[in-house]
Scaffold this motif. Structure first.
Motif, PDB file in Angstrom:
ATOM      1  N   GLU A   1       0.847  -1.198   0.000  1.00 17.99           N
ATOM      2  CA  GLU A   1       0.000   0.000   0.000  1.00 17.99           C
ATOM      3  C   GLU A   1       0.876   1.238   0.000  1.00 17.99           C
ATOM      4  OE1 GLU A   1      -3.856  -0.044   1.983  1.00 17.99           O
ATOM      5  OE2 GLU A   1      -2.869  -1.376   3.392  1.00 17.99           O
ATOM      6  N   ALA A   2       0.512   2.213  -0.804  1.00 21.83           N
ATOM      7  CA  ALA A   2       1.264   3.474  -0.819  1.00 21.83           C
ATOM      8  C   ALA A   2       0.751   4.402   0.282  1.00 21.83           C
ATOM      9  CB  ALA A   2       1.125   4.144  -2.172  1.00 21.83           C
ATOM     10  N   VAL A   3      -0.480   4.152   0.726  1.00 20.87           N
ATOM     11  CA  VAL A   3      -1.068   5.040   1.744  1.00 20.87           C
ATOM     12  C   VAL A   3      -0.597   4.647   3.143  1.00 20.87           C
ATOM     13  CG1 VAL A   3      -3.157   5.582   0.423  1.00 20.87           C
ATOM     14  CG2 VAL A   3      -3.143   3.598   1.961  1.00 20.87           C
ATOM     15  N   GLY A   4      -0.769   5.588   4.073  1.00 27.42           N
ATOM     16  CA  GLY A   4      -0.470   5.315   5.474  1.00 27.42           C
ATOM     17  C   GLY A   4      -1.749   4.937   6.198  1.00 27.42           C
TER      18      GLY A   4
ATOM     19  N   LYS B   1       7.333  11.149   1.322  1.00 26.95           N
ATOM     20  CA  LYS B   1       6.508  10.232   0.539  1.00 26.95           C
ATOM     21  C   LYS B   1       6.112  10.975  -0.727  1.00 26.95           C
ATOM     22  CE  LYS B   1       4.016   6.480   0.174  1.00 26.95           C
ATOM     23  NZ  LYS B   1       4.625   6.105  -1.042  1.00 26.95           N
ATOM     24  N   LYS B   2       6.667  10.571  -1.828  1.00 22.75           N
ATOM     25  CA  LYS B   2       6.416  11.234  -3.125  1.00 22.75           C
ATOM     26  C   LYS B   2       6.483  12.758  -2.983  1.00 22.75           C
ATOM     27  CE  LYS B   2       5.340   7.175  -4.986  1.00 22.75           C
ATOM     28  NZ  LYS B   2       6.522   6.386  -4.821  1.00 22.75           N
ATOM     29  N   GLY B   3       7.573  13.213  -2.354  1.00 25.78           N
ATOM     30  CA  GLY B   3       7.802  14.657  -2.259  1.00 25.78           C
ATOM     31  C   GLY B   3       7.070  15.348  -1.117  1.00 25.78           C
ATOM     32  N   GLU B   4       6.313  14.584  -0.327  1.00 30.31           N
ATOM     33  CA  GLU B   4       5.583  15.197   0.799  1.00 30.31           C
ATOM     34  C   GLU B   4       6.149  14.685   2.106  1.00 30.31           C
ATOM     35  OE1 GLU B   4       1.285  14.904   1.474  1.00 30.31           O
ATOM     36  OE2 GLU B   4       1.114  15.484  -0.644  1.00 30.31           O
ATOM     37  N   LYS B   5       6.306  15.587   3.082  1.00 30.93           N
ATOM     38  CA  LYS B   5       6.859  15.151   4.357  1.00 30.93           C
ATOM     39  C   LYS B   5       5.764  14.437   5.157  1.00 30.93           C
ATOM     40  CE  LYS B   5      10.126  16.876   7.754  1.00 30.93           C
ATOM     41  NZ  LYS B   5      10.893  15.654   7.658  1.00 30.93           N
ATOM     42  N   VAL B   6       6.089  13.259   5.689  1.00 32.63           N
ATOM     43  CA  VAL B   6       5.083  12.532   6.485  1.00 32.63           C
ATOM     44  C   VAL B   6       5.691  12.131   7.822  1.00 32.63           C
ATOM     45  CG1 VAL B   6       3.809  11.629   4.486  1.00 32.63           C
ATOM     46  CG2 VAL B   6       5.681  10.284   5.435  1.00 32.63           C
TER      47      VAL B   6
ATOM     48  N   VAL C   1       5.025 -13.974   1.376  1.00 35.36           N
ATOM     49  CA  VAL C   1       3.985 -12.943   1.298  1.00 35.36           C
ATOM     50  C   VAL C   1       4.478 -11.697   2.034  1.00 35.36           C
ATOM     51  CG1 VAL C   1       2.244 -14.783   1.334  1.00 35.36           C
ATOM     52  CG2 VAL C   1       2.650 -13.474   3.404  1.00 35.36           C
ATOM     53  N   ARG C   2       4.032 -10.544   1.577  1.00 37.97           N
ATOM     54  CA  ARG C   2       4.419  -9.300   2.271  1.00 37.97           C
ATOM     55  C   ARG C   2       3.334  -8.247   2.069  1.00 37.97           C
ATOM     56  NH1 ARG C   2       8.708  -6.210  -1.860  1.00 37.97           N
ATOM     57  NH2 ARG C   2       7.574  -6.887  -3.696  1.00 37.97           N
ATOM     58  N   THR C   3       3.232  -7.371   3.034  1.00 42.52           N
ATOM     59  CA  THR C   3       2.289  -6.259   2.944  1.00 42.52           C
ATOM     60  C   THR C   3       2.815  -5.131   3.816  1.00 42.52           C
ATOM     61  OG1 THR C   3      -0.020  -5.572   3.226  1.00 42.52           O
ATOM     62  CG2 THR C   3       0.854  -7.045   4.915  1.00 42.52           C
ATOM     63  N   GLY C   4       2.413  -3.916   3.524  1.00 38.14           N
ATOM     64  CA  GLY C   4       2.857  -2.818   4.379  1.00 38.14           C
ATOM     65  C   GLY C   4       2.241  -1.506   3.953  1.00 38.14           C
ATOM     66  N   LYS C   5       2.244  -0.578   4.901  1.00 37.13           N
ATOM     67  CA  LYS C   5       1.762   0.782   4.644  1.00 37.13           C
ATOM     68  C   LYS C   5       2.946   1.638   4.212  1.00 37.13           C
ATOM     69  CE  LYS C   5      -2.466   0.332   6.515  1.00 37.13           C
ATOM     70  NZ  LYS C   5      -3.664   0.365   5.675  1.00 37.13           N
ATOM     71  N   TYR C   6       2.650   2.694   3.499  1.00 40.40           N
ATOM     72  CA  TYR C   6       3.653   3.675   3.042  1.00 40.40           C
ATOM     73  C   TYR C   6       4.792   3.015   2.268  1.00 40.40           C
ATOM     74  CZ  TYR C   6       2.138   8.098   5.163  1.00 40.40           C
ATOM     75  OH  TYR C   6       1.463   9.256   5.465  1.00 40.40           O
ATOM     76  N   LEU C   7       4.466   2.005   1.488  1.00 42.24           N
ATOM     77  CA  LEU C   7       5.507   1.400   0.655  1.00 42.24           C
ATOM     78  C   LEU C   7       5.623   2.212  -0.647  1.00 42.24           C
ATOM     79  CD1 LEU C   7       4.978  -2.403   1.321  1.00 42.24           C
ATOM     80  CD2 LEU C   7       6.540  -0.807   2.432  1.00 42.24           C
ATOM     81  N   ASN C   8       6.531   1.777  -1.472  1.00 42.34           N
ATOM     82  CA  ASN C   8       6.889   2.562  -2.648  1.00 42.34           C
ATOM     83  C   ASN C   8       5.725   2.795  -3.616  1.00 42.34           C
ATOM     84  OD1 ASN C   8       7.981   2.367  -5.656  1.00 42.34           O
ATOM     85  ND2 ASN C   8       9.446   3.503  -4.382  1.00 42.34           N
ATOM     86  N   GLN C   9       4.843   1.834  -3.723  1.00 43.27           N
ATOM     87  CA  GLN C   9       3.679   2.019  -4.603  1.00 43.27           C
ATOM     88  C   GLN C   9       2.557   1.075  -4.188  1.00 43.27           C
ATOM     89  OE1 GLN C   9       4.069  -0.242  -8.489  1.00 43.27           O
ATOM     90  NE2 GLN C   9       6.211   0.217  -8.084  1.00 43.27           N
ATOM     91  N   LYS C  10       1.335   1.395  -4.625  1.00 45.13           N
ATOM     92  CA  LYS C  10       0.224   0.461  -4.392  1.00 45.13           C
ATOM     93  C   LYS C  10       0.346  -0.641  -5.432  1.00 45.13           C
ATOM     94  CE  LYS C  10      -4.822   0.133  -4.065  1.00 45.13           C
ATOM     95  NZ  LYS C  10      -5.035  -0.327  -2.703  1.00 45.13           N
ATOM     96  N   ALA C  11       0.465  -1.854  -5.003  1.00 44.10           N
ATOM     97  CA  ALA C  11       0.615  -2.959  -5.952  1.00 44.10           C
ATOM     98  C   ALA C  11       0.266  -4.265  -5.260  1.00 44.10           C
ATOM     99  CB  ALA C  11       2.046  -3.028  -6.462  1.00 44.10           C
TER     100      ALA C  11
ATOM    101  N   ALA D   1      11.777   3.298   5.780  1.00 45.59           N
ATOM    102  CA  ALA D   1      11.405   4.666   5.433  1.00 45.59           C
ATOM    103  C   ALA D   1      10.197   4.664   4.506  1.00 45.59           C
ATOM    104  CB  ALA D   1      12.580   5.343   4.742  1.00 45.59           C
ATOM    105  N   PRO D   2       9.354   5.687   4.586  1.00 47.48           N
ATOM    106  CA  PRO D   2       8.257   5.790   3.625  1.00 47.48           C
ATOM    107  C   PRO D   2       8.829   5.781   2.208  1.00 47.48           C
ATOM    108  CG  PRO D   2       8.121   7.538   5.270  1.00 47.48           C
ATOM    109  CD  PRO D   2       9.411   6.828   5.499  1.00 47.48           C
ATOM    110  N   ASP D   3       8.071   5.220   1.286  1.00 49.18           N
ATOM    111  CA  ASP D   3       8.478   5.150  -0.121  1.00 49.18           C
ATOM    112  C   ASP D   3       9.490   4.049  -0.409  1.00 49.18           C
ATOM    113  OD1 ASP D   3       7.152   6.541  -1.966  1.00 49.18           O
ATOM    114  OD2 ASP D   3       8.459   8.290  -1.996  1.00 49.18           O
ATOM    115  N   SER D   4       9.847   3.258   0.626  1.00 46.36           N
ATOM    116  CA  SER D   4      10.777   2.151   0.380  1.00 46.36           C
ATOM    117  C   SER D   4       9.951   0.877   0.143  1.00 46.36           C
ATOM    118  CB  SER D   4      11.688   1.962   1.591  1.00 46.36           C
ATOM    119  OG  SER D   4      10.933   1.447   2.673  1.00 46.36           O
TER     120      SER D   4
END
Ligand code: NDP
Ligand SMILES: O=C1O[C@H](COP(=O)(O)O)[C@@H](O)[C@H](O)[C@H]1O
Length: 501
Positions: free
Chosen positions: A224-227, A302-307, A344-354, A474-477
């Motif tokens: 998930e790309a979202v937090g 996160k994609k140029g935004e501070k989180v 299997v893997r899942t997570g918030k604030y990952l590099n992209q929604k996929a 880190a976010p986006d990783s």
């Protein structure tokens, strides 16, 4: 509008009618069913909550959600007024038994108006701790004894652990028959998830390859790309393993690993799936660090935004040890899958929604080409992309055009995206199934128990041993380094597909 065989007259009560799930998902789904001519001729929807809303204000609030979140992106809202003729708001506290007459009054009113006894559906879109109290009060209503016509839909998470899920199952089954209970897992309603069954069981092509003889390993990613999106209070009691692995990811794993069903009867499909859960190797708490990795995101960009980091989110304990990332290696100890790891893997604030599943095939038994002909000769794979890309892709080696025998991996892709905005959302499919009384895509009590049993050792080990390194990604990783190490130990790497252009 197309002409569909529609469900019988129905009254749908949504506990949590003022909440986020109804705003973003349920009402947009119900409105789409209405636009697509799938709603019954006679239907009523009542949102329930303690907040004060007039019907008019409630409709405005819901329209806002539809405009923002429907797959139609606000198109066709011209029929909204027709739809709202069927929608009302009941202000009541679910803990107040004296208020439940509002429910029976509405059912009675609709029964008289329509001249038929309608289906009565209770959708519990409320926090899990409220479910037992509401279910108990509903069970006491006379209409709930009417098997077949009254149904209760319970949102995930179903319980907090094996014990609480078991207790909830006991409570529900003391008041409702199993066929009246719909335990929802919205991933099962996704078109691309349902298509796994079509791919596997409507094609003879794949069956001979779909086993330990040809498959080296399987990966399932639900990134998930979202937090948290304001759900800190909920997530703090859940974590990624409970929120995503116990339900959505294990259900996908079951669809990939199950034996062919004899028919598409609801119980037949569920039997085959529960067989997979029961065959997943149980690990001991001591083995957990060899099989599972947890992570928690730090603050960053996160994609140029501070989180902010997870521990700084609203509703979260500043010393929280809750996992916002989880990766697990499973083995299925049966004839078909012996020795094949499922990562299997899942997570918030990952590099992209996929969300995707990849079956990595074993290398060719003998490779006659010169070693320099290809970068890698272990490149056969089948990828099933669930979202946001919706496609199925087969990768194989092909000769690069030219005078030398050089090989390149190429992809042959079926694009499911073609249905675009016409493809129903998961909640549309599932709500229609509830109105029709079809439980195939819902979880049976033993499936829920079996899924909890699989993850309990990990939950217990994590709860008893605080992590030393949080936050650790880190976010986006793509999550913590330890997740890469988990799969690298077996000589593999996670497949990160390129984002949609
Ligand atoms: N939001 C999402 O994207 C998803 C949510 N879910 C699940 O759906 C469920 C609901 O989540 P969500 O909508 O996000 O939660 P919210 O916190 O947004 O909504 C909770 C709802 O419960 C109502 N409520 C709380 N206490 C009472 C009470 N005593 N009596 C009557 N109503 C009450 C609230 O209404 P009021 O305050 O007006 O009383 C509100 O409508 C959870 O189980 C969640 O895990 C599952 C998948 C995705
Ligand atoms: O159930 C849940 O699912 C969503 C992800 O759903 P998706 O359909 O957008 O993939 C997740 O964000 C949420 O935390 C979880 O409760």
């Amino acid at each position: 509008m197309q002409s569909n065989k529609r469900p019988p007259a129905s009254v749908l009560f949504i506990f949590g009618g003022s909440g986020d799930l109804n705003y973003r998902k349920l009402t947009p789904a119900l409105y789409n069913l209405f636009l697509d001519n799938w709603m019954p001729d006679q239907f009523a929807i009542a949102g329930i909550g303690r907040s004060a809303y007039s019907n008019e204000k409630y409709h405005e609030h819901l329209l806002d959600g539809v405009t923002k979140f429907s797959r139609r992106k606000g198109k066709q809202n011209g029929h909204w007024t027709d739809f709202t003729q069927h929608v009302s708001y009941l202000q009541m506290d679910g803990d107040d038994a004296a208020a439940y007459h509002k429910i029976t009054d509405l059912v009675k009113e609709k029964e008289e108006e329509w001249g038929v006894h309608p289906n009565v559906i209770f959708y519990l879109a409320v926090a899990p701790q409220l479910v037992p109290s509401i279910a108990q009060k509903l069970g006491a209503l006379k209409i709930c004894g009417e098997k077949g016509t009254t149904r209760i839909v319970v949102e995930k998470p179903f319980g907090h652990d094996l014990e609480s899920a078991h207790e909830l199952n006991l409570l529900l089954s003391s008041m409702f028959a199993e066929e009246q209970i719909f335990r929802i897992d919205h991933y099962l309603g996704k078109e691309t998830v349902q298509n796994i069954l079509a791919l596997r069981f409507a094609n003879a092509l794949f069956e001979p390859l779909w086993n330990r003889n040809y498959i080296d390993h399987i990966q399932i990613t639900a990134a998930e790309a979202v937090g948290l999106e304001g759900r800190g209070g909920y997530f703090e009691h859940a974590g990624a393993l409970r929120d995503m692995v116990q339900n959505h990811i294990l259900q996908i794993l079951c669809m990939i690993a199950m034996e062919p069903p004899v028919s598409f009867d609801a119980n037949e499909i569920r039997n085959k799936k529960v067989d997979v859960l029961n065959a997943i190797r149980r690990i001991t708490k001591e083995q957990v660090h060899d099989f599972a990795v947890r992570g928690q995101y730090s603050g960053g960009w996160k994609k140029g935004e501070k989180v902010v980091g997870y521990r700084q989110e609203e509703g979260v304990n500043p010393q929280s040890n809750i996992d916002t990332f989880a990766a697990v290696k499973f083995y299925i100890d049966n004839w078909r899958w012996q020795g094949v790891p499922f990562y299997v893997r899942t997570g918030k604030y990952l590099n992209q929604k996929a969300t995707h599943i990849t079956l990595h095939f074993k290398q060719a038994p003998h490779y006659a080409f010169p070693p320099e002909s290809a970068e890698t000769w272990r490149s056969n794979r089948l990828t099933i992309s669930i979202q946001p890309n919706m496609d199925i892709s087969i990768r194989f080696q092909a000769k690069r055009p030219g005078q030398t025998m050089m090989l390149d991996p190429v992809d042959m892709t079926f694009d499911y995206d073609a249905a675009g905005e016409h493809a129903p959302e998961a909640y549309e499919t599932l709500l229609l199934d509830v109105m029709e009384g079809d439980a195939t895509l819902f979880m049976r009590n033993d499936q829920v128990d079996a899924a909890w049993r699989v993850i309990m050792p990990i939950l217990e080990a994590w709860e008893n041993r605080p992590p030393q390194d949080f936050p650790n990604y880190a976010p986006d990783s793509w999550g913590p380094d330890a997740a890469d190490a988990l799969i690298a130990r077996d000589g593999h790497t996670w497949l990160n597909l390129p984002p949609t252009p």
